[in-house]
Every structure is written in C-alpha cells, then in structure tokens.
Design a protein around this motif. Structure first.
Motif, PDB file in Angstrom:
ATOM      1  N   ILE A 329      33.871  46.077  25.182  1.00  0.00           N
ATOM      2  CA  ILE A 329      33.449  47.125  26.116  1.00  0.00           C
ATOM      3  C   ILE A 329      33.177  48.424  25.357  1.00  0.00           C
ATOM      4  CG2 ILE A 329      34.172  48.538  28.087  1.00  0.00           C
ATOM      5  CD1 ILE A 329      35.679  46.045  29.123  1.00  0.00           C
ATOM      6  N   ASP A 330      34.003  48.724  24.347  1.00  0.00           N
ATOM      7  CA  ASP A 330      33.784  49.907  23.512  1.00  0.00           C
ATOM      8  C   ASP A 330      32.425  49.820  22.816  1.00  0.00           C
ATOM      9  OD1 ASP A 330      34.508  52.313  21.948  1.00  0.00           O
ATOM     10  OD2 ASP A 330      34.697  50.912  20.278  1.00  0.00           O
ATOM     11  N   ILE A 341      28.505  49.481  32.892  1.00  0.00           N
ATOM     12  CA  ILE A 341      29.003  48.326  32.146  1.00  0.00           C
ATOM     13  C   ILE A 341      29.748  47.394  33.098  1.00  0.00           C
ATOM     14  CG2 ILE A 341      30.405  47.541  30.210  1.00  0.00           C
ATOM     15  CD1 ILE A 341      28.028  49.331  29.391  1.00  0.00           C
ATOM     16  N   ILE A 342      29.210  46.179  33.243  1.00  0.00           N
ATOM     17  CA  ILE A 342      29.783  45.178  34.154  1.00  0.00           C
ATOM     18  C   ILE A 342      30.430  44.079  33.319  1.00  0.00           C
ATOM     19  CG2 ILE A 342      29.324  43.646  36.104  1.00  0.00           C
ATOM     20  CD1 ILE A 342      28.465  46.614  36.495  1.00  0.00           C
ATOM     21  N   ALA A 343      31.684  43.742  33.610  1.00  0.00           N
ATOM     22  CA  ALA A 343      32.381  42.659  32.914  1.00  0.00           C
ATOM     23  C   ALA A 343      32.471  41.437  33.818  1.00  0.00           C
ATOM     24  CB  ALA A 343      33.776  43.098  32.505  1.00  0.00           C
ATOM     25  N   VAL A 344      32.060  40.283  33.278  1.00  0.00           N
ATOM     26  CA  VAL A 344      32.260  38.995  33.946  1.00  0.00           C
ATOM     27  C   VAL A 344      33.142  38.179  33.001  1.00  0.00           C
ATOM     28  CG1 VAL A 344      31.198  36.930  34.909  1.00  0.00           C
ATOM     29  CG2 VAL A 344      29.983  39.132  35.015  1.00  0.00           C
ATOM     30  N   MET A 362      44.370  45.715  32.291  1.00  0.00           N
ATOM     31  CA  MET A 362      44.149  47.045  31.703  1.00  0.00           C
ATOM     32  C   MET A 362      42.867  47.076  30.885  1.00  0.00           C
ATOM     33  SD  MET A 362      48.036  48.025  30.531  1.00  0.00           S
ATOM     34  CE  MET A 362      47.486  49.497  29.680  1.00  0.00           C
ATOM     35  N   SER A 363      42.608  46.034  30.115  1.00  0.00           N
ATOM     36  CA  SER A 363      41.400  46.006  29.287  1.00  0.00           C
ATOM     37  C   SER A 363      40.140  45.885  30.140  1.00  0.00           C
ATOM     38  CB  SER A 363      41.468  44.835  28.298  1.00  0.00           C
ATOM     39  OG  SER A 363      42.490  45.027  27.359  1.00  0.00           O
ATOM     40  N   LEU A 364      40.174  45.027  31.139  1.00  0.00           N
ATOM     41  CA  LEU A 364      39.005  44.837  31.995  1.00  0.00           C
ATOM     42  C   LEU A 364      38.685  46.095  32.789  1.00  0.00           C
ATOM     43  CD1 LEU A 364      39.758  41.197  33.143  1.00  0.00           C
ATOM     44  CD2 LEU A 364      37.743  41.916  31.841  1.00  0.00           C
ATOM     45  N   ASP A 365      39.706  46.870  33.119  1.00  0.00           N
ATOM     46  CA  ASP A 365      39.486  48.108  33.876  1.00  0.00           C
ATOM     47  C   ASP A 365      38.732  49.165  33.073  1.00  0.00           C
ATOM     48  OD1 ASP A 365      40.188  47.964  36.556  1.00  0.00           O
ATOM     49  OD2 ASP A 365      42.336  48.093  36.125  1.00  0.00           O
ATOM     50  N   LEU A 366      38.499  48.932  31.793  1.00  0.00           N
ATOM     51  CA  LEU A 366      37.672  49.834  30.992  1.00  0.00           C
ATOM     52  C   LEU A 366      36.191  49.683  31.346  1.00  0.00           C
ATOM     53  CD1 LEU A 366      39.421  49.367  27.534  1.00  0.00           C
ATOM     54  CD2 LEU A 366      39.592  51.349  29.061  1.00  0.00           C
TER      55      LEU A 366
END
Length: 445
Positions: A329-330, A341-344, A362-366
């Motif tokens: 994500i960074d 930025i969308i995470a799947v 916590m990581s996905l909430d970035l």
C-alpha cells in the motif's frame, strides 16, 4: 557435488516456485530435466513450457530406472512417485538438500527473511548478471543457469527451517517477523532459526539495521547492517521518493560509494536495493556498473505487477502477511499519490489468519477501501476456526466480502488503484473483475 549428465533429473512437484526455478537452471546448464505435478495450471509452468521441459501428471509409472528424483518439500515420502523411486532403489533428494550441495561450486548469496525475499533476490540476480556471469533461483519460479557462473544468487526459505541445509558465502537477511504459525511457535522461535542459519554463513551477513532481532544476531563472520540511520554500515542518504522511482546515495565508512536509482516504489524497495549494493561492494564490484544495472530492473512476477483497464489501475501482488500488505500500500501511495487505493485481499491459510487477525486489519486499513475474499485453503490445511467475516468485522475501511460470481461492488470506484493481494489464487478475482469492467464499458458505449 557429483553431477550426472547421463541421467534425467525428475522433479516431483515441478510447478512449485523453487522447484520450477531449479528445473530451469539445470536445464539451461545442459542437464536432462523433466517433472510431474497436479494438472491444475500454475503460473510457474509457463517458463517450463517455453523451454520444452516435460511436465507429466503425477503417476508412479513416471518413475523409470534412469532417474535421479528431486522431491518437492510439499510432498511426503508416502507420495506415489517417491514410493516408486524408493522401491527401485533410486536416489531421492529433497529440494533444499540438493540446493545446499549445488551452491558449493559458486560464490553463493542466499537471500532470506520473513518478507522481501523474492523482490530482493530478483534485484540481486539482475544486478549481478549484468556485471558478472551469474546463476540464480528466484521464488517467483524464475531460474537461470550460466555455464561459467561466478555467482549463485538464490532465495532461502525459513519454513520448517529448510534454509539450515545451506551454508552460503554471504547472506542477506531482510527482517525477522512472526509467520508460518503452523510451524513456528513464536517470534523467538523464528529468530532462533535465523540465528542458527547465520552460524553457517562463510564470509559475511548483510542485515536490515532497523530490525531489533537482527541487531542481536551473533555470527562468526562480519555482520554489515544496512538502513537509513547513522549506526548502519551501509546508509542510504538523501532519499527521494517520486512517482517514477526512488533516488538515493549510499554512505559507507563516511564515504559516498555511489548514487543509485531503483525504478520501484515504497521505502522497502530502497532497503532491498541497499542490501544488493552492500553485497556488490563487499565483492568489489564497480559501483557505477551496479547503478547502471539497477535502473533497468523491471521487477519480479506477482510483486506490484500492473495493468491498466479503462481508468483503473489493477495491481497483482503476492502480499500475504500484514507487513507485506503495509509495504504494498505504501508503494501504491508513492506511485499514485492522487488516486484512491482499493485493497482486495485473500488471506492465505487459516492458521496465519487466526494468528495475525488484528495485524491484518490494521495493515488493510491503510487502504481507502477494503474488500475480502474467502480464506485460501492450502495443501497444508483446508479448514480452521476462523471465517473471513471475522477479519471483516475488525476493518474500519469496509471489509466487504466479494465472491468470484459477483465483483460488482468494485464498480463503484472510478479512476482508482485496485490491489489484489494474496499468496493463493487471488488472480481469479482480478480476472473476474477485469471481465466485468470490460463488459460494463462495452455496454455503456
């Protein structure tokens, strides 16, 4: 080690990432190679097919008298082909033990750590190959054999302490983190494995300086730390992260040894590059040649692999641990600072999901928005006491569960970056979304 040119090396589980890499390497060095596996398609078989390496479905009849059998670590001694080989009195060698003997012929560099192994090995192999003849094994299924190689760069996996079979000249250790909870009991158990591995290194260890565990590493050879702090032996200074990559200088013993650009994103990729520069310097390579090679690196398979569809950027990434998700994500925010930025995410194994549930959240909430796929059941475990909804309930940025037959929630996003992350088969969700997106565009024309 004894080399057998008149026999065929048969790989049981040839589609595994390490196995396919080793098969390619031996083939390119002139050995006769074949292998067997399940009939399901894996991305690693593409390169094998290009080299016309025979891939057979598992069958005990594949085992003939002229073979040396290399067995993948995922398959027990009870496997039908391994049993057939043992009954015939054939030599059966586990992957990690074969590799441990093979590297003795070269100046070998093992790349290990809880995260970043594949990207770092890929960059190391790319840089060394451009300066000196180099053979390599990368965890994305890529292998290459040079007849007169000076260097051998390879990825060394800590799972089940398999890397203790290796005694390389050098080791890069990227970090120590808790993972593989189906095997390791704690972070201290993980560190004990890395500590034991370090005692087998012959010339020097290059280790990430910000890792508290690695700062405790004891070794009979010098340990060189890399990072951005004054107490690091190889220090990145004047770091500039832009939308086309990262630029930095490297300080060693109060002297700037070079200026470098890595065409990759995220601070973790600066650190990966710094470890490669450190090894190159210790082996006396020309730093300008190293810099020239680094700027042409195109990355490795399934690490921030991009494609554009209409106004959307789709990214395929192997990230399956909270630290890797955070790094990915960074990287996306560095390259696309103006985009959503969308995470799947598809969790890989039930045991890892249970052990790291809060860290995953916590990581996905970035990300700006999160979608989840059902937990991938691996060959090691196909059930567990956790559901994908348990992870979703802890994520504040969404946590909506999507399935292969309905990816329509993602159509709500425009001009965004969608990162599909996981070590299982998350690519099928990307394909489903890409197909849906294409159909939607055509229907609106």
């Amino acid at each position: 080690m004894e080399i057998h040119k008149n026999k065929t090396y048969h790989f049981v589980g040839i589609k595994g990432s390490g196995m396919s890499s080793l098969a390619l390497l031996l083939h390119q060095k002139g050995f006769k190679v074949q292998g067997s596996d399940v009939e399901k398609y894996f991305f690693t078989q593409r390169e094998l097919e290009r080299e016309h390496i025979k891939i057979l479905p598992f069958n005990e009849l594949n085992i003939t008298d002229d073979l040396i059998v290399i067995a993948g670590n995922a398959f027990p001694d009870s496997h039908e082909e391994i049993q057939a080989a043992l009954k015939k009195g054939l030599k059966v060698i586990r992957y990690h033990r074969f590799l441990g003997d093979f590297i003795e012929m070269y100046t070998s560099i093992a790349v290990t750590g809880s995260h970043g192994k594949t990207s770092t090995t890929g960059l190391l192999a790319h840089v060394l190959s451009g300066v000196e003849p180099t053979s390599y094994l990368i965890g994305d299924g890529t292998g290459h054999g040079e007849m007169d190689a000076r260097f051998f760069a390879f990825e060394a996996c800590e799972y089940r302490r398999h890397f203790l079979s290796y005694q390389p000249d050098y080791a890069i250790i990227t970090n120590v983190d808790f993972d593989h909870p189906d095997y390791y009991e704690s972070i201290d158990d993980v560190f004990s494995a890395f500590q034991e591995f370090g005692t087998g290194v012959k010339k020097g260890i290059v280790a990430f300086g910000d890792d508290d565990y690695l700062r405790r590493l004891k070794s009979n050879v010098p340990v060189y730390y890399y990072g951005i702090n004054d107490n690091d032996d190889f220090q990145a200074i004047n770091v500039e992260r832009t939308t086309i990559g990262s630029h930095f200088e490297v300080l060693h013993k109060n002297k700037i040894i070079g200026k470098f650009t890595v065409p990759a994103y995220g601070l973790h990729n600066v650190m990966n590059a710094l470890s490669v520069i450190s090894i190159s310097y210790l082996e006396g390579l020309d730093m300008q040649k190293v810099a020239d090679e680094m700027v042409t690196f195109n990355g490795v398979k399934r690490r921030f692999s991009e494609k554009k569809v209409a106004d959307m950027v789709l990214v395929d990434d192997y990230a399956h641990h909270p630290a890797e998700i955070q790094a990915t994500i960074d990287a996306a925010r560095q390259k696309y600072p103006e985009k959503e930025i969308i995470a799947v995410f598809q969790p890989h194994t039930f045991s890892r999901t249970i052990a790291l549930l809060d860290e995953f959240a916590m990581s996905l909430d970035l990300a700006d928005k999160v979608y989840l796929c059902d937990i991938f059941a691996s060959a090691r475990e196909n059930a567990g006491d956790v559901k994908i909804e348990d992870l979703g309930s802890k994520i504040s940025k969404g946590g909506t569960v999507v399935n292969i037959d309905d990816m329509s929630p993602l159509l709500n996003h425009k001009n965004a970056v969608v990162i599909f992350m996981g070590a299982g088969d998350v690519q099928k969700f990307e394909v489903a979304y890409e197909t849906l997106l294409g159909n939607t565009i055509r229907n609106n024309m």
